[in-house]
Design a protein around this motif. Structure first.
Motif, short mmCIF file in Angstrom:
data_model
loop_
_atom_site.label_atom_id
_atom_site.label_comp_id
_atom_site.label_asym_id
_atom_site.label_seq_id
_atom_site.Cartn_x
_atom_site.Cartn_y
_atom_site.Cartn_z
N HIS A 129 9.07 60.00 20.70
CA HIS A 129 10.41 60.43 21.45
C HIS A 129 11.52 60.40 20.01
O HIS A 129 11.60 59.11 19.72
N VAL A 185 15.64 59.56 20.20
CA VAL A 185 16.70 59.00 20.70
C VAL A 185 18.21 59.31 20.20
O VAL A 185 18.28 59.21 18.92
N VAL A 200 21.02 58.64 31.19
CA VAL A 200 19.80 58.79 30.50
C VAL A 200 19.30 59.96 30.83
O VAL A 200 18.97 60.50 31.99
N LYS A 210 16.40 63.06 29.65
CA LYS A 210 15.45 63.41 28.68
C LYS A 210 14.92 64.91 28.71
O LYS A 210 14.89 65.61 29.88
N VAL A 222 15.34 61.77 23.96
CA VAL A 222 15.89 60.79 25.08
C VAL A 222 17.30 60.72 24.81
O VAL A 222 17.61 60.17 23.62
#
Length: 155
Positions: free
Chosen positions: A18, A20, A81, A83, A90
């Motif tokens: 992922h 960020v 947050v 996604k 994210v």
């Protein structure tokens, strides 16, 4: 991650990676929110980008907002947050207060504007508008998923 077979020899299991990112929901005293029109695709979004490996989320937000808009900010609190399930991104969104600087565009932005919440809803896609609108309430931090185009409801 290593998994061991019954013979004791290791077998590598693939783990999804992922990215960020961080973004600033910059709220002005008159209730307007800072937004940029992205240079690469022309969409309106909140300023932000990929968090660098050695920086804290708060430092990343300050850097990204300043680079893309010319506005210096004080990071106040995490408001959400988000996604992107199709791209593995994210995003951490922080409510911020402008502390200085002057609006200007950058290589990443072709316009910088202070939008009302109604303008945010009208000019941004759902997955980006919600990030700014979530920052207006004190019920967060919100946790949401989307597929890049629309929110995905969670059970």
């Amino acid at each position: 991650m290593l998994l061991y077979m019954s013979t004791g020899s290791p077998q590598v299991k693939s783990t999804p990676l992922h990215s960020v990112s961080v973004a600033g929901a910059v709220l002005r005293e008159d209730g307007r929110l800072l937004a940029i029109r992205r240079a690469d695709n022309g969409t309106w979004e909140l300023p932000g980008g990929v968090l660098e490996l050695t920086e804290s989320p708060e430092a990343g937000v300050r850097r990204e907002v300043l680079e893309e808009t010319g506005i210096e900010v004080e990071v106040q609190e995490l408001t959400g947050v988000y996604k992107n399930t199709s791209r593995g991104i994210v995003a951490l969104v922080f409510r911020c207060k402008a502390t200085g600087g002057a609006e200007h565009t950058s290589e990443e932005s072709t316009a910088v504007a202070w939008l009302t919440p109604d303008e945010v809803s009208a000019q941004m896609s759902e997955v980006f508008a919600i990030r700014l609108l979530d920052a207006l309430d004190d019920e967060g931090p919100h946790v949401r998923s989307h597929d890049g185009r629309q929110l995905i409801s969670t059970p």
